[in-house]
Design a protein around this motif. Structure first.
Motif, PDB file in Angstrom:
ATOM      1  N   LEU A 219       0.810  -1.223   0.000  1.00 42.36           N
ATOM      2  CA  LEU A 219       0.000   0.000   0.000  1.00 42.36           C
ATOM      3  C   LEU A 219       0.846   1.278   0.000  1.00 42.36           C
ATOM      4  CD1 LEU A 219      -2.975  -0.974   2.339  1.00 42.36           C
ATOM      5  CD2 LEU A 219      -3.029  -0.572  -0.122  1.00 42.36           C
ATOM      6  N   PRO A 220       1.867   1.404   0.855  1.00 39.34           N
ATOM      7  CA  PRO A 220       2.717   2.599   0.782  1.00 39.34           C
ATOM      8  C   PRO A 220       3.403   2.747  -0.570  1.00 39.34           C
ATOM      9  CG  PRO A 220       3.030   1.501   2.871  1.00 39.34           C
ATOM     10  CD  PRO A 220       2.192   0.577   2.035  1.00 39.34           C
ATOM     11  N   LEU A 221       3.857   1.643  -1.140  1.00 37.12           N
ATOM     12  CA  LEU A 221       4.503   1.708  -2.452  1.00 37.12           C
ATOM     13  C   LEU A 221       3.516   2.134  -3.532  1.00 37.12           C
ATOM     14  CD1 LEU A 221       6.780  -1.490  -2.367  1.00 37.12           C
ATOM     15  CD2 LEU A 221       7.471   0.908  -2.126  1.00 37.12           C
ATOM     16  N   LEU A 222       2.284   1.643  -3.420  1.00 35.18           N
ATOM     17  CA  LEU A 222       1.244   2.039  -4.373  1.00 35.18           C
ATOM     18  C   LEU A 222       0.962   3.530  -4.269  1.00 35.18           C
ATOM     19  CD1 LEU A 222      -0.973   1.320  -6.433  1.00 35.18           C
ATOM     20  CD2 LEU A 222      -2.479   0.807  -4.503  1.00 35.18           C
ATOM     21  N   LEU A 223       0.907   4.053  -3.060  1.00 39.09           N
ATOM     22  CA  LEU A 223       0.651   5.475  -2.848  1.00 39.09           C
ATOM     23  C   LEU A 223       1.739   6.334  -3.487  1.00 39.09           C
ATOM     24  CD1 LEU A 223      -0.844   7.831  -1.502  1.00 39.09           C
ATOM     25  CD2 LEU A 223       0.461   7.350   0.584  1.00 39.09           C
TER      26      LEU A 223
ATOM     27  N   VAL B 193      -5.789  10.524  -4.337  1.00 35.85           N
ATOM     28  CA  VAL B 193      -4.602   9.756  -3.956  1.00 35.85           C
ATOM     29  C   VAL B 193      -4.241   9.976  -2.490  1.00 35.85           C
ATOM     30  CG1 VAL B 193      -2.124   9.452  -4.341  1.00 35.85           C
ATOM     31  CG2 VAL B 193      -3.667   9.675  -6.297  1.00 35.85           C
ATOM     32  N   ILE B 194      -4.159  11.235  -2.079  1.00 36.01           N
ATOM     33  CA  ILE B 194      -3.715  11.536  -0.715  1.00 36.01           C
ATOM     34  C   ILE B 194      -4.775  11.175   0.318  1.00 36.01           C
ATOM     35  CG2 ILE B 194      -3.096  13.397   0.866  1.00 36.01           C
ATOM     36  CD1 ILE B 194      -1.698  14.777  -1.459  1.00 36.01           C
ATOM     37  N   VAL B 195      -6.014  11.626   0.077  1.00 35.45           N
ATOM     38  CA  VAL B 195      -7.078  11.362   1.043  1.00 35.45           C
ATOM     39  C   VAL B 195      -7.709   9.991   0.806  1.00 35.45           C
ATOM     40  CG1 VAL B 195      -9.290  12.141   1.978  1.00 35.45           C
ATOM     41  CG2 VAL B 195      -7.558  13.821   1.289  1.00 35.45           C
ATOM     42  N   GLY B 196      -8.150   9.751  -0.436  1.00 31.10           N
ATOM     43  CA  GLY B 196      -8.854   8.512  -0.740  1.00 31.10           C
ATOM     44  C   GLY B 196      -8.022   7.265  -0.554  1.00 31.10           C
ATOM     45  N   LEU B 197      -6.716   7.351  -0.841  1.00 30.67           N
ATOM     46  CA  LEU B 197      -5.841   6.189  -0.676  1.00 30.67           C
ATOM     47  C   LEU B 197      -4.965   6.318   0.562  1.00 30.67           C
ATOM     48  CD1 LEU B 197      -4.622   3.527  -1.657  1.00 30.67           C
ATOM     49  CD2 LEU B 197      -3.079   4.851  -3.135  1.00 30.67           C
ATOM     50  N   GLY B 198      -4.273   7.438   0.681  1.00 30.91           N
ATOM     51  CA  GLY B 198      -3.318   7.590   1.774  1.00 30.91           C
ATOM     52  C   GLY B 198      -3.933   7.621   3.160  1.00 30.91           C
ATOM     53  N   LEU B 199      -4.870   8.548   3.366  1.00 34.27           N
ATOM     54  CA  LEU B 199      -5.448   8.731   4.702  1.00 34.27           C
ATOM     55  C   LEU B 199      -6.601   7.786   4.998  1.00 34.27           C
ATOM     56  CD1 LEU B 199      -5.400  12.630   5.000  1.00 34.27           C
ATOM     57  CD2 LEU B 199      -3.660  10.972   5.688  1.00 34.27           C
TER      58      LEU B 199
ATOM     59  N   VAL C 110      -6.986   4.661   3.511  1.00 32.34           N
ATOM     60  CA  VAL C 110      -6.631   3.240   3.352  1.00 32.34           C
ATOM     61  C   VAL C 110      -5.266   2.920   3.951  1.00 32.34           C
ATOM     62  CG1 VAL C 110      -6.252   1.359   1.720  1.00 32.34           C
ATOM     63  CG2 VAL C 110      -8.048   3.051   1.269  1.00 32.34           C
ATOM     64  N   VAL C 111      -4.221   3.579   3.453  1.00 29.38           N
ATOM     65  CA  VAL C 111      -2.859   3.225   3.872  1.00 29.38           C
ATOM     66  C   VAL C 111      -2.677   3.357   5.381  1.00 29.38           C
ATOM     67  CG1 VAL C 111      -0.411   3.785   3.678  1.00 29.38           C
ATOM     68  CG2 VAL C 111      -1.864   3.818   1.636  1.00 29.38           C
ATOM     69  N   LEU C 112      -2.974   4.529   5.929  1.00 28.72           N
ATOM     70  CA  LEU C 112      -2.759   4.760   7.364  1.00 28.72           C
ATOM     71  C   LEU C 112      -3.565   3.805   8.245  1.00 28.72           C
ATOM     72  CD1 LEU C 112      -1.653   6.304   9.783  1.00 28.72           C
ATOM     73  CD2 LEU C 112      -3.407   8.058   9.391  1.00 28.72           C
ATOM     74  N   PRO C 113      -4.886   3.716   8.078  1.00 25.64           N
ATOM     75  CA  PRO C 113      -5.640   2.823   8.973  1.00 25.64           C
ATOM     76  C   PRO C 113      -5.342   1.343   8.772  1.00 25.64           C
ATOM     77  CG  PRO C 113      -7.091   3.732   7.290  1.00 25.64           C
ATOM     78  CD  PRO C 113      -5.793   4.468   7.183  1.00 25.64           C
ATOM     79  N   VAL C 114      -5.137   0.912   7.530  1.00 20.30           N
ATOM     80  CA  VAL C 114      -4.885  -0.506   7.281  1.00 20.30           C
ATOM     81  C   VAL C 114      -3.516  -0.921   7.828  1.00 20.30           C
ATOM     82  CG1 VAL C 114      -4.514  -2.255   5.499  1.00 20.30           C
ATOM     83  CG2 VAL C 114      -6.448  -0.681   5.317  1.00 20.30           C
ATOM     84  N   VAL C 115      -2.513  -0.083   7.626  1.00 14.17           N
ATOM     85  CA  VAL C 115      -1.192  -0.371   8.190  1.00 14.17           C
ATOM     86  C   VAL C 115      -1.279  -0.431   9.718  1.00 14.17           C
ATOM     87  CG1 VAL C 115       1.094   0.629   8.612  1.00 14.17           C
ATOM     88  CG2 VAL C 115       0.200   0.510   6.285  1.00 14.17           C
TER      89      VAL C 115
ATOM     90  N   VAL D 136       6.117   1.836  14.289  1.00 13.67           N
ATOM     91  CA  VAL D 136       6.103   1.138  13.002  1.00 13.67           C
ATOM     92  C   VAL D 136       5.006   1.703  12.097  1.00 13.67           C
ATOM     93  CG1 VAL D 136       5.737  -1.085  11.858  1.00 13.67           C
ATOM     94  CG2 VAL D 136       7.088  -0.967  13.958  1.00 13.67           C
ATOM     95  N   SER D 137       3.809   1.885  12.637  1.00 14.32           N
ATOM     96  CA  SER D 137       2.695   2.397  11.837  1.00 14.32           C
ATOM     97  C   SER D 137       2.962   3.816  11.358  1.00 14.32           C
ATOM     98  CB  SER D 137       1.398   2.367  12.655  1.00 14.32           C
ATOM     99  OG  SER D 137       1.069   1.063  13.044  1.00 14.32           O
ATOM    100  N   ALA D 138       3.472   4.663  12.254  1.00 14.19           N
ATOM    101  CA  ALA D 138       3.729   6.058  11.903  1.00 14.19           C
ATOM    102  C   ALA D 138       4.778   6.173  10.794  1.00 14.19           C
ATOM    103  CB  ALA D 138       4.179   6.837  13.136  1.00 14.19           C
ATOM    104  N   LEU D 139       5.863   5.438  10.933  1.00 14.38           N
ATOM    105  CA  LEU D 139       6.922   5.507   9.913  1.00 14.38           C
ATOM    106  C   LEU D 139       6.442   4.944   8.577  1.00 14.38           C
ATOM    107  CD1 LEU D 139      10.095   4.478  11.937  1.00 14.38           C
ATOM    108  CD2 LEU D 139       9.493   6.738  11.078  1.00 14.38           C
ATOM    109  N   THR D 140       5.734   3.832   8.631  1.00 17.62           N
ATOM    110  CA  THR D 140       5.276   3.184   7.395  1.00 17.62           C
ATOM    111  C   THR D 140       4.282   4.052   6.636  1.00 17.62           C
ATOM    112  OG1 THR D 140       5.551   1.025   8.455  1.00 17.62           O
ATOM    113  CG2 THR D 140       4.270   1.089   6.428  1.00 17.62           C
ATOM    114  N   ALA D 141       3.455   4.802   7.353  1.00 15.81           N
ATOM    115  CA  ALA D 141       2.449   5.641   6.697  1.00 15.81           C
ATOM    116  C   ALA D 141       2.933   7.059   6.450  1.00 15.81           C
ATOM    117  CB  ALA D 141       1.176   5.675   7.538  1.00 15.81           C
ATOM    118  N   ALA D 142       3.698   7.621   7.382  1.00 13.38           N
ATOM    119  CA  ALA D 142       4.099   9.027   7.279  1.00 13.38           C
ATOM    120  C   ALA D 142       5.071   9.280   6.132  1.00 13.38           C
ATOM    121  CB  ALA D 142       4.726   9.482   8.597  1.00 13.38           C
TER     122      ALA D 142
END
Length: 236
Positions: free
Chosen positions: A24-28, A49-55, A57-62, A104-110
């Motif tokens: 997911l982070p790579l996709l973003l 991309v930023i809201v619909g995928l990043g905030l 999907v990526v952040l909560p799923v990670v 881990v979550s913060a670094l992976t998403a941020a």
């Protein structure tokens, strides 16, 4: 407590679950870079991309993957009994587990959110997204850690919260936004770097106060729940 944190981190990255953090982070980042490379206007791709995928999907799923993994797997396989036999306060165990999950979550998403914000607008937007993601990681991790102690299906319930409560109800029922971590993250990022790409729907005061309540409330509830576990790893 540091020993518990080290064991947790080693166990987390020693499982296949850690590989789920990468796509997911790579996709973003890939989508943001692709849009930038083809000179697509940020106003056309920034929000999806930023809201619909990043905030959304990526952040909560990670956070879900990590938050339910730092303790849930030990409950499932029974190895939590080895931790519970140690002369450690339950508070220290939860704080150590939560600390690993947050980092881990913060670094992976941020990091990918910073890159996406940089490509879409500016370094200020990227920084705002990174800070907001870190705050969101704290609240999400505390919530999902608690779910791993309350149910044997924490991932399922976590997905219900992300997809139904935040994704569906949060878009159409205004009252649910007060209990949406996603809305807190959007508001914090928007206040740090005001931009047309983000649209905050709750006030900054509500976002900050509720994020703190989520984090502290869920952490305290997790400590109390862990105290109810017997030596067999089951609740009394």
């Amino acid at each position: 407590m540091s020993t518990v944190a080290w064991i947790t981190a080693r166990g987390l990255f020693g499982r296949r679950r850690a590989l789920l953090l990468l796509p997911l982070p790579l996709l973003l980042v890939g989508l943001a870079a692709l849009c930038r490379a083809y000179d697509v206007r940020p106003s056309d791709w920034g929000t999806p991309v930023i809201v619909g995928l990043g905030l959304a999907v990526v952040l909560p799923v990670v956070s879900l993957i990590v938050g339910t993994g730092v303790l849930g797997s030990e409950i499932d396989d029974g190895t939590i009994v080895h931790i519970l036999t140690k002369p450690l306060p339950r508070r220290d165990i939860i704080l150590a587990k939560l600390g690993v999950a947050v980092v881990v979550s913060a670094l992976t998403a941020a990091v990918p959110l910073f890159v996406a914000g940089l490509l879409a607008d500016s370094a200020q937007l990227g920084a705002g997204l990174a800070v907001a993601a870190a705050v969101g990681a704290v609240a999400y991790s505390a919530l999902f850690l608690l779910l791993s102690l309350l149910t044997r299906r924490p991932v399922l319930l976590g997905l219900v919260y992300i997809l139904v409560w935040e994704g569906l109800l949060g878009q159409f029922v205004s009252g649910t936004r007060v209990l949406s971590i996603q809305q807190y993250v959007i508001t914090i990022a928007d206040k740090i770097s005001p931009t047309g790409l983000l649209e905050s729907k709750v006030s900054l005061t509500v976002a900050v106060v509720m994020a703190v309540i989520f984090a502290l409330g869920c952490a305290l509830a997790a400590v109390d729940r862990l105290r109810s576990f017997s030596m067999a790893g089951e609740t009394s």
